[in-house]
Design an enzyme around this catalytic site. Structure first.
Site, PDB file in Angstrom:
ATOM      1  N   HIS A 188     -83.805  10.973  21.126  1.00 46.80           N
ATOM      2  CA  HIS A 188     -83.724  12.191  20.788  1.00 46.80           C
ATOM      3  C   HIS A 188     -84.667  13.358  21.156  1.00 46.80           C
ATOM      4  CE1 HIS A 188     -83.252  15.805  17.729  1.00 46.80           C
ATOM      5  NE2 HIS A 188     -82.301  15.199  17.267  1.00 46.80           N
ATOM      6  N   ASP A 247     -89.126   6.362  15.378  1.00 47.64           N
ATOM      7  CA  ASP A 247     -88.167   7.439  14.881  1.00 47.64           C
ATOM      8  C   ASP A 247     -87.109   6.927  14.049  1.00 47.64           C
ATOM      9  OD1 ASP A 247     -86.410   9.249  14.403  1.00 47.64           O
ATOM     10  OD2 ASP A 247     -86.015  10.126  16.482  1.00 47.64           O
ATOM     11  N   GLN A 259     -82.250   7.696  11.774  1.00 48.63           N
ATOM     12  CA  GLN A 259     -80.827   7.316  11.561  1.00 48.63           C
ATOM     13  C   GLN A 259     -80.996   5.994  10.999  1.00 48.63           C
ATOM     14  OE1 GLN A 259     -78.521   8.825  11.812  1.00 48.63           O
ATOM     15  NE2 GLN A 259     -79.099  10.645  13.104  1.00 48.63           N
ATOM     16  N   LYS A 318     -80.713  13.571   6.109  1.00 48.42           N
ATOM     17  CA  LYS A 318     -79.990  12.618   6.647  1.00 48.42           C
ATOM     18  C   LYS A 318     -79.867  11.445   5.605  1.00 48.42           C
ATOM     19  CE  LYS A 318     -81.216  13.837  11.197  1.00 48.42           C
ATOM     20  NZ  LYS A 318     -80.194  14.270  11.988  1.00 48.42           N
ATOM     21  N   CYS A 329     -78.671  16.586  21.006  1.00 45.57           N
ATOM     22  CA  CYS A 329     -80.120  16.488  21.440  1.00 45.57           C
ATOM     23  C   CYS A 329     -80.611  15.303  22.147  1.00 45.57           C
ATOM     24  CB  CYS A 329     -81.066  16.781  20.104  1.00 45.57           C
ATOM     25  SG  CYS A 329     -80.683  18.190  18.999  1.00 45.57           S
TER      26      CYS A 329
END
Ligand code: PMP
Length: 402
Positions: free
Chosen positions: A120, A197, A200, A223, A360
């Protein structure tokens, strides 16, 4: 559609924002369960007060709630201590914080960092800003043919000049899941740190930062069924306590004179100003909510729906699927001769919300050879009817575009 296996779990009734909507954009932001909305309303209502400063009882209670939220976050990802949890605005701020504090203090011209092609923008641009300041070099690991980070190639690219590896745990476009424990071993093998990261990953699978062997782990609350404007940066305690402060202001200090200021210990040193008090309370409520369902249950539920969607979409000729067959709950695709925005608009008319665009992740789009994709992503409220409606919508797209 083929005979369907029974729905493992769908928590649709917990979400006042979902109703009859086929909301398939959870990877952008998740809808909120009533328990989170209630926690936020109470924290802004009868419970509201500032933290860490007030001498009155309400403020002391709110301070306990805020610090309890830090403990909840620590338990949620199995951090060794709540003091390893820094509350930030979200994953974007978390990664910028690491780049500008740890990165600026520890990286110098000639040092290298290694990213992957599926990152991202928020795990690319902060490192480019740091490169402009310090002269570090950025390397990029390729993807496999089925759209995972190529971990063999990543290992082969690592050298003693590499000081950091920074990768997504789960791709926001492809749903592919990286073998973080393996990447951690490879990074540590050359003396590099690993930043993950986890945006998700945390909403859709159990995360244990100690078992993974990461050094930094970043994610956003919104999220994870929590509020916007709040997220977590986890950093291993020995690294965090050695990191210089980032933003200056109230709360992050010990003593201030015009001649010299001394700083508070971590994590407070990284939380200048009045924090997002209600955000932290709401995020803790969201973590309690998903923990009560069970991350393994959520993972199985979303994989089931993603697998079903992939199996049916594969039958549509002129439709190209991206990502591996065993992806977590995120499915990206493109249709020949139809712009993803047109797919999104037609699906919206059918009450189906998907995301269309570059997500993104422009370098990933270049790698896939498309300007954009259509993306359906699932959450705990999703069910098989949503998949059916997606497929009906796709059939209509085909009719309209011939
Ligand atoms: N990384 C990934 C993988 C993401 O999906 C996102 C959100 N799309 C981000 C980082 C950035 O999160 P935020 O905008 O909440 O800071």
């Amino acid at each position: 559609m083929n005979a369907l296996t029974p729905i493992s779990v769908s928590r649709r009734a917990d979400f006042p924002g979902v109703g009859d909507w086929a909301y398939l954009d959870s990877a952008a932001t998740a809808q909120k369960p009533q328990v989170v909305i209630d926690a936020i309303a109470a924290a802004y209502g009868p419970e509201y007060a500032t933290v860490h400063r007030g001498v009155y009882a309400r403020s002391a209670t709110m301070t306990e709630r805020f610090e309890a939220a830090r403990s909840t976050a620590a338990r949620f990802i199995n951090a060794a201590s709540p003091n390893e949890i820094v509350f930030v605005r979200g994953a974007t701020e978390a990664i910028n914080l690491v780049a500008q504090t740890w990165g600026a203090a520890n990286l110098k011209a000639g040092d290298r960092i290694l990213l992957s092609r599926l990152e991202h923008h928020s795990n690319i641009v902060p490192w480019q800003l740091l490169r402009d300041r310090t002269g570090i070099e950025i390397d990029v690991a390729p993807l496999t043919a089925d759209h995972r980070i190529d971990e063999d190639a990543l290992e082969a690219m690592l050298t003693p000049a590499h000081r950091l590896v920074a990768v997504a745990h789960v791709s926001n476009v492809l749903g592919s899941v990286a073998d973080i424990a393996r990447i951690a071993r490879a990074a540590h093998g050359v003396g590099a740190k690993l930043l993950v990261d986890g945006c998700q990953a945390v909403p859709r699978m159990g995360v244990d930062v100690q078992a993974l062997g990461a050094d930094f782990y970043a994610f956003s609350g919104h999220k994870l069924y929590g509020p916007t404007g709040i997220g977590v940066l986890w950093t291993r305690g020995d690294i965090l306590s050695a990191m210089p402060p980032w933003q200056g202001g109230g709360s992050m200090i010990e003593t201030v004179t015009f001649e010299k200021t001394t700083y508070a210990p971590a994590p407070t040193r990284f939380e200048a100003g009045t924090p997002h008090i209600v955000g932290a309370v709401g995020l803790a409520a969201a973590m309690d909510y998903v923990s009560a369902i069970g991350l393994d249950t959520i993972d199985a539920h979303e994989r089931h729906l993603a697998g079903l969607a992939r199996a049916e979409l594969r039958k549509v000729n002129s439709l190209r699927l991206f990502g591996p067959d065993d992806s977590s709950g995120i499915v990206s695709f493109a249709m020949e001769g139809v712009h993803p925005h047109d797919i999104g608009t037609i699906l919206d008319e059918e009450g189906v919300a998907i995301r269309a665009g570059h997500h993104c992740a422009q370098p990933l789009m270049e790698t896939l050879g498309v300007p954009a994709t259509a993306r359906a992503s699932f959450g705990v409220y999703s069910d098989e009817r949503d998949v059916e409606r997606l497929l009906r919508g796709i059939a209509r797209v085909k009719r309209i575009f011939g």
